[in-house]
Motif scaffolding. Sequence first.
Motif, short mmCIF file in Angstrom:
data_model
loop_
_atom_site.label_atom_id
_atom_site.label_comp_id
_atom_site.label_asym_id
_atom_site.label_seq_id
_atom_site.Cartn_x
_atom_site.Cartn_y
_atom_site.Cartn_z
N MET B 1 4.60 -5.69 3.89
CA MET B 1 4.78 -5.65 5.33
C MET B 1 4.48 -4.23 5.85
O MET B 1 4.89 -3.27 5.23
N ARG B 2 3.76 -4.11 6.93
CA ARG B 2 3.47 -2.82 7.53
C ARG B 2 4.63 -2.39 8.41
O ARG B 2 5.41 -3.22 8.88
N ALA B 3 4.72 -1.07 8.65
CA ALA B 3 5.81 -0.56 9.50
C ALA B 3 5.79 -1.22 10.87
O ALA B 3 6.82 -1.54 11.44
N GLU B 4 4.56 -1.46 11.40
CA GLU B 4 4.45 -2.04 12.74
C GLU B 4 4.96 -3.49 12.78
O GLU B 4 5.35 -4.00 13.81
N ASP B 5 4.93 -4.18 11.59
CA ASP B 5 5.33 -5.59 11.56
C ASP B 5 6.80 -5.78 11.20
O ASP B 5 7.36 -6.85 11.34
N ALA B 6 7.41 -4.70 10.71
CA ALA B 6 8.75 -4.82 10.12
C ALA B 6 9.83 -5.12 11.14
O ALA B 6 10.94 -5.47 10.79
N THR B 7 9.51 -5.00 12.42
CA THR B 7 10.54 -5.20 13.44
C THR B 7 10.51 -6.61 14.02
O THR B 7 11.28 -6.92 14.92
N SER B 8 9.65 -7.48 13.49
CA SER B 8 9.45 -8.78 14.13
C SER B 8 10.72 -9.63 14.14
O SER B 8 10.97 -10.35 15.10
N ASP B 9 11.51 -9.60 13.05
CA ASP B 9 12.74 -10.41 13.03
C ASP B 9 13.94 -9.48 12.97
O ASP B 9 14.82 -9.59 12.13
N LEU B 10 14.01 -8.57 13.90
CA LEU B 10 14.92 -7.45 13.80
C LEU B 10 16.28 -7.70 14.45
O LEU B 10 16.36 -8.05 15.61
N THR B 11 17.34 -7.59 13.66
CA THR B 11 18.69 -7.49 14.21
C THR B 11 19.32 -6.29 13.52
O THR B 11 19.80 -6.40 12.39
N PRO B 12 19.28 -5.12 14.13
CA PRO B 12 19.76 -3.92 13.45
C PRO B 12 21.24 -4.02 13.09
O PRO B 12 22.04 -4.62 13.82
N THR B 13 21.60 -3.46 11.95
CA THR B 13 23.00 -3.42 11.54
C THR B 13 23.67 -2.21 12.20
O THR B 13 23.36 -1.07 11.89
N ASN B 14 24.56 -2.51 13.12
CA ASN B 14 25.27 -1.43 13.84
C ASN B 14 26.53 -2.03 14.50
O ASN B 14 26.99 -3.10 14.08
N ALA B 15 27.06 -1.36 15.51
CA ALA B 15 28.29 -1.84 16.16
C ALA B 15 28.10 -3.24 16.73
O ALA B 15 28.96 -4.11 16.59
N ALA B 16 26.95 -3.47 17.38
CA ALA B 16 26.71 -4.77 18.02
C ALA B 16 26.70 -5.88 16.98
O ALA B 16 27.29 -6.95 17.20
N MET B 177 7.05 2.68 1.22
CA MET B 177 6.62 3.74 2.14
C MET B 177 5.84 3.15 3.31
O MET B 177 6.05 3.52 4.46
N ARG B 178 4.92 2.25 2.98
CA ARG B 178 4.10 1.64 4.05
C ARG B 178 4.93 0.74 4.95
O ARG B 178 4.57 0.54 6.11
N MET B 179 6.04 0.21 4.41
CA MET B 179 6.89 -0.66 5.23
C MET B 179 7.70 0.15 6.24
O MET B 179 7.94 -0.30 7.35
N VAL B 180 8.11 1.37 5.84
CA VAL B 180 9.03 2.12 6.71
C VAL B 180 8.33 3.12 7.63
O VAL B 180 8.91 3.56 8.61
N ALA B 181 7.08 3.50 7.31
CA ALA B 181 6.43 4.55 8.10
C ALA B 181 4.98 4.20 8.39
O ALA B 181 4.29 3.64 7.53
N PRO B 182 4.50 4.51 9.59
CA PRO B 182 3.10 4.24 9.92
C PRO B 182 2.14 5.19 9.20
O PRO B 182 2.55 6.25 8.71
N ASP B 183 0.87 4.81 9.15
CA ASP B 183 -0.13 5.55 8.35
C ASP B 183 -0.23 7.02 8.74
O ASP B 183 -0.32 7.89 7.86
N ASP B 184 -0.25 7.31 10.04
CA ASP B 184 -0.45 8.71 10.43
C ASP B 184 0.76 9.57 10.03
O ASP B 184 0.61 10.75 9.72
N GLU B 185 1.94 8.97 9.98
CA GLU B 185 3.12 9.71 9.53
C GLU B 185 3.08 9.90 8.01
O GLU B 185 3.53 10.94 7.50
N LEU B 186 2.54 8.93 7.29
CA LEU B 186 2.40 9.09 5.84
C LEU B 186 1.46 10.24 5.53
O LEU B 186 1.67 10.99 4.56
N ARG B 187 0.43 10.40 6.35
CA ARG B 187 -0.49 11.53 6.13
C ARG B 187 0.22 12.86 6.36
O ARG B 187 0.00 13.83 5.63
#
Lengths: 102, 348
Positions: B1-16, B177-187
């Motif tokens: 999964m790419r970083a850009e796709d990783a948020t598609s089914d996102l329910t962040p773990t936090n207070a909410a 690495m590719r899942m959590v960060a976009p390509d330009d940040e990996l560079r």
Amino acid sequence: MSEWIEVCATDCIDEEDVIRWDHDSRSFAIYHTKKGFFATAAYCTHQQADLEDGVVIGAVIECPLHQGRFDIATGKALRAPVRIDLATFPVKVEGGIVFINI
Amino acid sequence: MRAEDATSDLTPTNAASSGVTLDRKTLKTLARRSDRPGLVYLARWGAGLLVTGSFVWLSLGSWWLWPAMFVHGVLLSVPAYAISHETAHGTAFRSHWLNETVLWIGSLLYMEEPLHRRYTHTNHHTFTWHVGKDSQMPFDTPMALGGWLAEVSGFALMRFHASVMLRLASGRHSDMMRMVAPDDELRKMSRNVWIFLAVYASIGLAIALGVHWLAWFLVLPRLLGAPVMLLFTLIQHVEMAENAPSILQSTRSFRNGRLGRFLYMHMNNHVEHHLYPQVPFFALPALREAVASQVPAPDPGFVQTNWEVFTLVVRRTLGLAARAVSIRQAPHMATVGGVKRHMAHRTM
């Protein structure tokens, strides 16, 4: 066509704070900073957190979810993990009322 | 999964996602930033290092050198982890430049490239203790003695840090690495890591050429202090539930004495930190009080919690019942007959 729409009285937002304002199924973040009032899109461009819950630090808004930062006036993404700029909207204050142009 | 796709089914773990609420005014007050507490912390840390460093200096040439380097190493390693964590969040200081400068120094000591640290930790907060998604699960669960030894010795973390540096330096980015960060940040990470490698190589070369004080005051203490640093981080999530949307089930807070609170920058309030990561370290005790009625009581102190984790791990490895007595434990961790199936495999 864009138009000026009333948001709220200037005292509805504390200085160095932000509120979310919904209008016609769109949401905006309205800021009160030392340099005046500003408006951006309401949600972080990283993972769509509501910036109303974020922290206003001078001229910067910090996302509550991962602490990415944007310049409030320009919408520019300043710190990872945010990379995409926020949309910004013109704001004016007249007679103690904040207006937004959308 | 790419970083850009990783948020598609996102329910962040936090207070909410944990059903915890806090009135807006209180949260805004608690999340307010200041440079002062971070600067005071740095001053105290520096003063402490001068004191423990003087112990090392006075014990050079005697048997006392090793305990002195251990004490110095604990004071070097635990705050290095804590400050790199706090600055990765960006909450240590109000000033951006100060935060990022200290992030680099802390990350050099912690031995992880700063952007990699920030992106993997961002992911850890979005998917806290979620199998295959959380990029900061440092051991297999349920934990057995082999995993405990690898973790607490510092071997597992050193292996991970070396692997990350080599991968970034060579441009062979892992799937995680590719899942959590976009390509330009990996560079950018790959560029930064060469600076890290140059610093570490210079230190190694200097020691080889006879600059031994770097070994006595920096390298050996950092290695000797690592187990204590890892005992702090171990109990953040060990024995807790994987894949839980609620932080209250995946994360542990524990009581801590004055020294421990200083070394760890109040991160013993770990449940509270995951609920509201925008709250800076110095406001965590106040946050803990503000949400106390909505969260479980903290586990016993650092020593007792770690001792109970160790006994659970030993009992589990021997095939005995591994049921916690005084610390919080997910029901499925109370194993009988050893580990029959790992729930999670480490991602670090």
